[in-house]
Design a protein around this motif. Structure first.
Motif, PDB file in Angstrom:
ATOM      1  N   GLY A 289       1.898   4.924   2.667  1.00  0.00           N
ATOM      2  CA  GLY A 289       2.518   4.667   3.949  1.00  0.00           C
ATOM      3  C   GLY A 289       3.997   5.011   3.994  1.00  0.00           C
ATOM      4  N   ILE A 290       4.417   5.534   5.122  1.00  0.00           N
ATOM      5  CA  ILE A 290       5.810   5.948   5.328  1.00  0.00           C
ATOM      6  C   ILE A 290       6.587   4.786   5.940  1.00  0.00           C
ATOM      7  N   THR A 291       7.745   4.475   5.377  1.00  0.00           N
ATOM      8  CA  THR A 291       8.514   3.307   5.808  1.00  0.00           C
ATOM      9  C   THR A 291       9.682   3.652   6.716  1.00  0.00           C
ATOM     10  N   CYS A 292      10.199   4.884   6.628  1.00  0.00           N
ATOM     11  CA  CYS A 292      11.382   5.250   7.416  1.00  0.00           C
ATOM     12  C   CYS A 292      11.459   6.763   7.558  1.00  0.00           C
ATOM     13  N   ILE A 293      11.937   7.218   8.708  1.00  0.00           N
ATOM     14  CA  ILE A 293      12.247   8.628   8.932  1.00  0.00           C
ATOM     15  C   ILE A 293      13.660   8.718   9.477  1.00  0.00           C
ATOM     16  N   ASP A 294      14.417   9.708   8.985  1.00  0.00           N
ATOM     17  CA  ASP A 294      15.744   9.995   9.536  1.00  0.00           C
ATOM     18  C   ASP A 294      15.854  11.492   9.789  1.00  0.00           C
ATOM     19  N   SER A 295      16.395  11.836  10.952  1.00  0.00           N
ATOM     20  CA  SER A 295      16.554  13.244  11.313  1.00  0.00           C
ATOM     21  C   SER A 295      17.929  13.742  10.893  1.00  0.00           C
ATOM     22  N   ARG A 296      17.982  15.001  10.499  1.00  0.00           N
ATOM     23  CA  ARG A 296      19.276  15.639  10.200  1.00  0.00           C
ATOM     24  C   ARG A 296      20.071  15.890  11.481  1.00  0.00           C
ATOM     25  N   GLY A 297      19.405  15.771  12.614  1.00  0.00           N
ATOM     26  CA  GLY A 297      20.079  15.933  13.900  1.00  0.00           C
ATOM     27  C   GLY A 297      20.082  17.344  14.432  1.00  0.00           C
ATOM     28  N   ASP A 298      19.432  18.268  13.726  1.00  0.00           N
ATOM     29  CA  ASP A 298      19.422  19.668  14.142  1.00  0.00           C
ATOM     30  C   ASP A 298      18.089  20.097  14.728  1.00  0.00           C
ATOM     31  N   GLY A 299      17.156  19.153  14.899  1.00  0.00           N
ATOM     32  CA  GLY A 299      15.858  19.487  15.446  1.00  0.00           C
ATOM     33  C   GLY A 299      14.973  20.259  14.501  1.00  0.00           C
ATOM     34  N   ARG A 300      15.325  20.276  13.224  1.00  0.00           N
ATOM     35  CA  ARG A 300      14.566  21.064  12.259  1.00  0.00           C
ATOM     36  C   ARG A 300      14.218  20.260  11.013  1.00  0.00           C
ATOM     37  N   TYR A 301      15.205  19.608  10.409  1.00  0.00           N
ATOM     38  CA  TYR A 301      14.984  18.935   9.130  1.00  0.00           C
ATOM     39  C   TYR A 301      14.955  17.421   9.305  1.00  0.00           C
ATOM     40  N   LEU A 302      14.136  16.769   8.492  1.00  0.00           N
ATOM     41  CA  LEU A 302      14.065  15.313   8.474  1.00  0.00           C
ATOM     42  C   LEU A 302      13.724  14.858   7.066  1.00  0.00           C
ATOM     43  N   ILE A 303      13.984  13.570   6.795  1.00  0.00           N
ATOM     44  CA  ILE A 303      13.571  12.955   5.531  1.00  0.00           C
ATOM     45  C   ILE A 303      12.700  11.743   5.833  1.00  0.00           C
ATOM     46  N   SER A 304      11.861  11.389   4.864  1.00  0.00           N
ATOM     47  CA  SER A 304      10.996  10.224   5.022  1.00  0.00           C
ATOM     48  C   SER A 304      10.956   9.438   3.715  1.00  0.00           C
ATOM     49  N   ASN A 305      11.009   8.125   3.849  1.00  0.00           N
ATOM     50  CA  ASN A 305      10.863   7.231   2.703  1.00  0.00           C
ATOM     51  C   ASN A 305       9.434   6.717   2.682  1.00  0.00           C
ATOM     52  N   CYS A 306       8.895   6.464   1.476  1.00  0.00           N
ATOM     53  CA  CYS A 306       7.466   6.180   1.394  1.00  0.00           C
ATOM     54  C   CYS A 306       7.148   5.174   0.294  1.00  0.00           C
ATOM     55  N   LYS A 307       6.040   4.478   0.479  1.00  0.00           N
ATOM     56  CA  LYS A 307       5.541   3.534  -0.515  1.00  0.00           C
ATOM     57  C   LYS A 307       5.051   4.230  -1.780  1.00  0.00           C
ATOM     58  N   ASP A 308       4.926   5.562  -1.767  1.00  0.00           N
ATOM     59  CA  ASP A 308       4.604   6.279  -3.008  1.00  0.00           C
ATOM     60  C   ASP A 308       5.836   6.459  -3.893  1.00  0.00           C
ATOM     61  N   GLN A 309       6.939   5.779  -3.527  1.00  0.00           N
ATOM     62  CA  GLN A 309       8.182   5.706  -4.313  1.00  0.00           C
ATOM     63  C   GLN A 309       8.977   7.020  -4.269  1.00  0.00           C
ATOM     64  N   THR A 310       8.839   7.782  -3.192  1.00  0.00           N
ATOM     65  CA  THR A 310       9.587   9.022  -3.056  1.00  0.00           C
ATOM     66  C   THR A 310      10.224   9.117  -1.676  1.00  0.00           C
ATOM     67  N   ILE A 311      11.266   9.932  -1.608  1.00  0.00           N
ATOM     68  CA  ILE A 311      11.789  10.443  -0.341  1.00  0.00           C
ATOM     69  C   ILE A 311      11.440  11.924  -0.304  1.00  0.00           C
ATOM     70  N   LYS A 312      10.964  12.413   0.825  1.00  0.00           N
ATOM     71  CA  LYS A 312      10.664  13.832   0.984  1.00  0.00           C
ATOM     72  C   LYS A 312      11.507  14.440   2.099  1.00  0.00           C
ATOM     73  N   LEU A 313      11.873  15.697   1.877  1.00  0.00           N
ATOM     74  CA  LEU A 313      12.622  16.487   2.851  1.00  0.00           C
ATOM     75  C   LEU A 313      11.656  17.471   3.502  1.00  0.00           C
ATOM     76  N   TRP A 314      11.730  17.580   4.852  1.00  0.00           N
ATOM     77  CA  TRP A 314      10.770  18.386   5.603  1.00  0.00           C
ATOM     78  C   TRP A 314      11.483  19.373   6.532  1.00  0.00           C
ATOM     79  N   ASP A 315      10.774  20.444   6.856  1.00  0.00           N
ATOM     80  CA  ASP A 315      11.176  21.407   7.877  1.00  0.00           C
ATOM     81  C   ASP A 315      10.025  21.482   8.875  1.00  0.00           C
ATOM     82  N   ILE A 316      10.284  21.162  10.149  1.00  0.00           N
ATOM     83  CA  ILE A 316       9.176  21.098  11.110  1.00  0.00           C
ATOM     84  C   ILE A 316       8.588  22.482  11.390  1.00  0.00           C
ATOM     85  N   ARG A 317       9.285  23.546  10.999  1.00  0.00           N
ATOM     86  CA  ARG A 317       8.697  24.881  11.158  1.00  0.00           C
ATOM     87  C   ARG A 317       7.504  25.090  10.221  1.00  0.00           C
ATOM     88  N   LYS A 318       7.350  24.203   9.245  1.00  0.00           N
ATOM     89  CA  LYS A 318       6.234  24.306   8.307  1.00  0.00           C
ATOM     90  C   LYS A 318       5.101  23.336   8.635  1.00  0.00           C
TER      91      LYS A 318
END
Length: 469
Positions: A289-318
């Motif tokens: 489960g994902i606990t938090c999302i924060d946007s970089r503010g550019d409409g493209r990149y975001l990060i997510s915190n998760c119960k799998d003990q990781t933070i992931k960086l994403w690009d919505i173009r993918k």
């Protein structure tokens, strides 16, 4: 099998486990390059030097040799210089409460700090006036805790939520310092559900960028949009297959939303074209489960915190139109009271779409939050997060390394917030303290917290673990 053979087998298994390593950190070149551009000295400042000191940069500015125009720092120069002085000194006490601190947030201009506590208390502090209490709010219709807070874009109104179907709005710029719900001030209630038994709970609340709507994520697996002008729920999106723990806006336009859920997925929604409650795209890669999302503010990149003990960086173009593959199951465990399964650290999602994965912190017992560091002072070079091991972690976006650990608290740090312009970070912990960390500060200040003030709980006696949020 003899006891000796079993012992040898266990030793061989332990040796193999110790030899296993997580995959080395990698990051996509484009986001790495963009981060460096915004947080490292521009070529003119470097002047072919391998390393640039803040002293050299200041000397160049004073002599008129800094920046593209020759008269000052560019934004990347400023971020580079400020980013060398992280808020890691302290901490100093902002608040010492008799209940757990759950959420904290600076206003967009950094003049105010809002903190919410278990029970029915929110306090707003005037940062520029020695962190004095600007508003002391006694909340209405609380269930367990203040789950989230949000300031309106004009910083006039505060929305607060709980594990109930009502979000309340209070005027934080009114004259009175004390704000008791519907006693001396009206806390207008926005009804998101007519469930009288309060089984409906809200985990995340945000104002739209124009201040006309309030958006929430909740345990109804949905995203709700409340139209403040019409005074009613205008949109309900059945967004996920489990609790929606977090929702946020992609950029200043306010058209695109990101959501994260206990179904392990991040989803992207465009408010302009919500057809049959279908998301614009799905991001897969987390294993829990994902606990938090924060946007970089550019409409493209975001990060997510998760119960799998990781933070992931994403690009919505993918992002994908649908989910692909099923993630491995992380045993039968409950993050609210169990330790994370050791072997699960090595599990991989078969279709991980993320750009990078950050490891080191711990996400247990509550919906711990993570954020990008400020653009003005760091060029968003860092990611920071609270942790269930009582520490704030600061990661370098480009290298994945933990560059700082802020350790003093003796209980979970659920939330933390970085001042948008100053080298100041505030941590809010279940030990009842809201504490500030600085790049430098007066260590003779009586508000500086000492080790003999540490505690694991704000109570004289420990309390049960019947519920955690």
């Amino acid at each position: 099998m003899s006891a000796l053979a079993r012992l040898r087998g266990r030793r061989r298994g332990a040796a193999k486990e110790a030899a296993r390593e997580l995959d080395p950190f990698t990051i996509e070149e484009e986001v790495s390059h963009l981060t460096r551009i915004g947080s490292e000295p521009c070529p003119r400042t470097r002047r072919r030097r391998r390393g640039v000191s803040a002293f050299h940069m200041l000397a160049s500015r004073e002599s008129g040799r800094a920046g593209p125009g020759g008269g000052g720092f560019c934004s990347a120069d400023r971020a580079y210089a400020a980013g060398k002085h992280l808020p890691a000194e302290g901490p100093w006490c902002v608040e010492d409460m008799d209940s757990e601190a759950y959420v904290s947030q600076f206003s967009s201009d950094g003049s105010l700090l809002v903190a919410g506590f278990r029970g029915s208390r929110i306090r707003i502090y005037d940062v520029d006036k020695g962190w004095k209490v600007h508003k002391n709010i006694s909340c209405r219709s609380m269930r367990w805790t203040v789950s989230d807070i949000a300031l309106s874009p004009d910083q006039r109104y505060l929305a607060y939520s709980s594990l109930s179907p009502v979000v309340h709005i209070v005027n934080v710029q009114s004259a009175g310092r004390e704000s008791d719900a519907n006693v001396n001030e009206i806390h207008e209630g926005l009804e998101f559900c007519d469930d009288d038994e309060y089984s409906f709970g809200i985990f995340s609340v945000k104002f739209s960028k124009d201040g006309r709507d309030v958006v929430v994520g909740n345990n109804d697996s949905s995203i709700y949009v409340y139209d403040l002008g019409a005074n009613k729920v205008s949109v309900r999106i059945r967004a996920h297959a489990a609790d929606v723990n977090t929702v946020t806006f992609a950029d200043e336009s306010g058209n695109v939303l990101y959501s994260g859920s206990d179904d392990n997925l991040c989803k992207v929604w465009d408010r302009r074209c919500l057809v049959r409650e279908k998301p614009s795209g799905v991001l897969s890669g987390h294993l829990d489960g994902i606990t938090c999302i924060d946007s970089r503010g550019d409409g493209r990149y975001l990060i997510s915190n998760c119960k799998d003990q990781t933070i992931k960086l994403w690009d919505i173009r993918k992002m994908s139109a649908t989910t692909k593959g099923r993630p491995p199951r992380l045993y039968d465990w409950d993050y609210r009271w169990m330790a994370f399964p050791t072997n699960a650290r090595y599990y991989k999602h078969p279709n991980d779409q993320s750009l990078a994965t950050y490891r080191g912190h711990s996400v247990l017992r509550t919906l711990i939050r993570c954020y990008f560091s400020p653009m003005h002072s760091t060029g968003q070079r860092y990611i920071y997060t609270g942790s269930s091991d009582d520490t704030v972690y600061i990661y370098d976006v480009v290298t994945g390394a933990v560059v700082k650990k802020l350790s003093w608290h003796r209980s979970i740090i659920r939330d933390c917030t970085w001042h948008p312009y100053r080298p100041t970070l505030v941590s809010s912990s279940w030990d009842g303290y809201v504490a500030r960390w600085e790049a430098s500060g007066d260590k003779e200040d009586p508000s500086m917290l000492s080790f003999d003030e540490q505690r694991t709980s704000p109570y004289h006696q420990t309390y049960g673990l019947s519920f955690a949020m």
